[in-house]
Design an enzyme around this catalytic site. Structure first.
Site, PDB file in Angstrom:
ATOM      1  N   GLU A 194       0.817  -1.216   0.000  1.00 58.46           N
ATOM      2  CA  GLU A 194       0.000   0.000   0.000  1.00 58.46           C
ATOM      3  C   GLU A 194       0.851   1.266   0.000  1.00 58.46           C
ATOM      4  OE1 GLU A 194      -2.557  -3.248   1.820  1.00 58.46           O
ATOM      5  OE2 GLU A 194      -0.473  -2.559   2.034  1.00 58.46           O
ATOM      6  N   GLU A 312     -16.593   0.283 -11.313  1.00 57.80           N
ATOM      7  CA  GLU A 312     -16.629  -0.801 -12.300  1.00 57.80           C
ATOM      8  C   GLU A 312     -17.270  -2.009 -11.643  1.00 57.80           C
ATOM      9  OE1 GLU A 312     -12.944  -1.912 -14.314  1.00 57.80           O
ATOM     10  OE2 GLU A 312     -13.583  -4.011 -14.356  1.00 57.80           O
TER      11      GLU A 312
END
Length: 559
Positions: A194, A312
Site C-alpha cells: 500500500e 466498475e
C-alpha cells in the site's frame, strides 16, 4: 374486511400461485442517490468502438444513453478505463485511434499490447451532454519510462478533449491491488504494498495537476479537478483500501468519490450457475455488504471520506459467460444488484462493458464474434432508471427535481425474491418486486433453441401482498390514485432476445436502440391497474397484491 387487489399481467392465471406478505411504509428516509446513478464503465480499448469518432459517431450508443437520460433525468456518466488503460502507450504518429494486439495466453477478449494515437481522443466528442472519467496508465506509468512519457503526452490531449464541461473526474490506475498478482501478467513485484502504491499515485496525480495547470488551467481548479480512487478490484486482494487510505492516498484532498469494484464471481469459477449465483439475492447482498464493511473501515480512519461508488462492476469477471451473463436472468440480477447497492449507500454504479464482452449492455459494432445489438442487461438498466426517475407527479426533470432514496424490503423466507421501495423527499413513489426463481424455455437453458410447447411447464407466480394507508392513495382534493404496474418481461430467465420493459423494445433492428412500442405485448391492460375502492377497513389501510411471474420483475407506481 380488507380488499386485496391482484394485479396480474395476463388474463390466464398460472396454476400455482404462492404469496408473500411484505411491509411497506408510505414515508421513508432521505439518503438519495446521485444523479446519473445508472452509469457505465467502458473498457479503454473498446472506447473507439462504443463512441466512434468525429467522422463516424456511434449513434446507436448515443441513442441508448439518451434513453436512460430521458427517463432518469441525467445521461449516464461514462468512465473510460479497465485493465487496458494500464496497457495503453501513446504513439503520436499513429494515424488511427488505437492499435491493439491480443495475446490469447494473457486474454482472448482484449489487447494487452496497446498504442493510442491523437485521434483516440475524438471519441470524447460524440456523446452529447455526457460527463466522462478518463483513466491514465499507472500500471506502466509508475515504473517504466515509456509509461511515464505517455502520461506527459496524453494529459494535454485528454484535458483539451474534455474541456467545455465534459470532464467529471480522472482515474490513475485500474485495480492496482492486482498489479503484483494479475493473471494477465504482473506489473509490480511480489513485494508491492500500500505504501508503494500511495507513493506512486501521489507522484503521478501531482504531475497530472501540474500539466493541467499548464495546458488546461480551468480543469485544474477546485470543483473541477479530482479523481475517483482507489479503484481496487475488491476487498479480498493483497492491497487493502483502508490501509492505502491510512497511508495518505487522499493527502491532497482531491478524491471526489471512493471507487471500489465488484464482480459476483468469475466466468470460469467452479459451480457458477444462473439461479445459484446471479439470480440469488443472498449472494448479491453478501457481495455488496462486504464493500460496506470496508468503506466503514475507511470512514473510521477518515470521517470525511468521499461518497461511495462502484466505478466498475458486472456479473462475472473475465467478461462474463455465454448463457449466463447475456441472459434475461442477468438483467434481473442487474436490477437487484443496483438497487440493493443504492439501499446501502452507493451513490452511483458504473456497469462495465467492452466490445464482444458477454455481460455488456450492448454490442456497439459488428465483429467476427458478435452482431451489433441491444443485449439483455440493458433492459435491467432501463428498469433501474425507471424506478429511480423523478416522481410521477413531476411533469419533467429539472435540476431541482428530488433524487430517489432506495429502501431494501427484506424477504427472509427465500433468496429468490427481493423488493425495494423508492422515496422522493421521504414520500413513497414506487415499489419494485423481483421474482428471481428461474424459468427456462430453451434447450439446456442456453437461450438459443426454444423448447417444444409440450415440454413447457406452467410458469410459477408469486404474489407480493402489502398494505398502505387509504389516505396515502388519495391525491390532493380526494381523487383516487391509480396504482400502475410496469413489467420487465421475457419468455424465460434464459432468454437472450424478446425482452421488453413495459411493452417497449430498445432493439437495434427496430429503430437503432430508440424505444419502440410493441403492439403484441401487454403494457397496461385493465388488470394492470388498481384504484382505491369503497368499504376500506382494517385500520384505514388498503391491501394490494402484485403477481410476479418466475424470472420477471414488476414496478408499481402510484400516479
Amino acid at each position: 374486511m380488507r380488499r386485496i387487489l391482484s394485479l396480474i399481467a395476463y388474463a390466464s392465471v398460472p396454476t400455482v400461485i404462492n404469496a408473500v406478505q411484505i411491509s411497506v411504509d408510505e414515508t421513508g428516509p432521505s439518503n438519495p442517490v446521485f444523479d446519473g446513478y445508472v452509469s457505465y464503465s467502458i473498457e479503454f480499448s473498446s472506447f473507439p468502438d462504443f463512441a466512434g469518432n468525429n467522422s463516424r459517431p456511434n449513434t446507436f450508443s448515443e441513442n441508448l444513453l439518451d434513453n436512460l437520460g430521458n427517463i432518469i433525468g441525467t445521461k449516464p456518466y461514462i468512465r473510460i478505463g479497465g485493465n487496458t488503460q494500464d496497457y495503453a502507450l501513446y504513439n503520436a504518429s499513429l494515424p488511427y485511434a488505437l492499435n491493439g494486439t491480443i495475446d490469447p495466453k494473457r486474454s482472448p477478449d482484449y489487447p494487452t499490447t496497446i498504442f493510442i494515437g491523437p485521434s483516440f481522443f475524438e471519441s470524447y466528442n460524440t456523446f452529447k451532454n455526457s460527463k466522462f472519467i478518463h483513466g491514465f496508465n499507472l500500471g506502466l506509468g509508475g515504473n517504466r519510462t515509456s509509461g511515464w512519457q505517455t502520461l506527459l503526452d496524453t494529459v494535454p490531449l485528454a484535458c483539451k478533449a474534455l474541456s467545455g464541461g465534459k470532464l467529471f473526474a480522472w482515474t490513475y490506475g485500474n485495480e492496482p491491488d492486482l498489479f503484483s498478482t494479475s493473471s494477465q501478467g504482473p506489473v509490480r513485484p511480489p513485494s508491492w504494498n500500500e505504501a508503494e502504491y500511495v507513493d506512486q499515485w501521489l507522484n503521478g496525480t501531482r504531475k497530472i495537476h501540474e500539466l493541467l495547470e499548464k495546458n488546461c488551467p480551468d480543469l485544474a481548479k477546485n470543483g473541477t479537478y479530482g479523481y475517483i480512487a482507489p479503484a481496487f478490484a475488491g476487498v479480498g486482494n493483497k492491497l487493502k483500501a483502508p490501509k492505502a487510505w491510512g497511508e495518505g492516498l487522499n493527502e491532497d484532498k482531491n478524491i471526489k468519490l471512493f471507487d471500489t469494484h465488484n464482480y459476483i464471481s468469475g466466468a470460469t469459477s467452479p459451480g457458477v450457475t444462473l439461479q445459484g449465483t446471479l439470480m440469488n439475492h443472498s449472494i448479491t447482498k453478501g457481495s455488496v455488504d462486504a464493500h460496506i464493511v470496508e468503506y466503514n473501515q475507511v470512514k473510521a480512519i477518515d470521517p470525511a471520506a468521499p461518497p461511495l461508488i462502484f466505478g466498475e462492476t458486472n456479473s462475472l469477471y473475465n467478461q462474463g459467460r455465454p448463457g449466463l451473463s447475456n441472459t434475461f436472468g442477468a438483467a434481473l440480477w442487474g436490477v437487484d444488484f443496483n438497487l440493493y447497492s443504492a439501499s446501502v449507500g452507493f451513490k452511483r454504479v458504473h456497469m462495465h462493458m467492452g466490445t464482444d464482452y458477454r455481460y455488456a449492455s450492448w454490442q456497439p459494432i459488428a465483429t467476427t464474434k458478435a452482431t451489433i445489438g441491444t443485449k439483455a442487461p440493458y433492459y435491467g438498466n432501463i428498469a433501474v432508471a425507471s424506478f429511480l426517475a423523478p416522481p410521477p407527479s413531476s411533469s419533467s426533470y429539472s435540476p431541482t427535481s428530488p433524487l430517489a432514496t432506495v429502501k431494501h424490503i427484506p424477504i427472509p423466507s427465500t433468496p429468490f425474491l427481493s423488493a425495494y421501495a423508492a422515496y422522493h423527499s421521504t414520500t413513497l413513489t414506487r415499489l419494485i418486486f423481483l421474482n428471481l426463481q428461474s424459468y427456462n424455455t430453451t434447450a439446456s437453458g442456453e437461450g438459443l433453441v426454444p423448447l417444444p410447447p409440450s415440454s413447457l411447464t406452467p410458469r410459477p407466480t408469486v404474489t407480493f401482498n402489502f398494505t398502505l394507508p387509504a389516505a396515502y392513495l388519495l391525491k390532493d382534493g380526494g381523487k383516487e390514485k391509480q396504482v400502475v404496474v410496469k413489467r420487465l418481461m421475457a419468455n424465460g430467465s434464459d432468454a437472450i432476445t424478446g425482452i421488453t420493459w413495459d411493452g417497449w423494445s430498445y432493439n437495434w433492428e427496430l429503430d437503432e436502440g430508440r424505444p419502440v412500442r410493441l403492439a403484441n405485448v401487454t403494457r397496461r391492460s385493465e388488470n394492470e391497474r388498481a384504484w382505491v375502492g369503497e368499504g376500506v377497513s382494517d385500520g384505514g389501510k388498503v391491501g394490494l397484491g402484485v403477481a410476479v411471474e418466475a424470472g420477471s420483475a414488476a414496478l408499481v407506481e402510484f400516479v
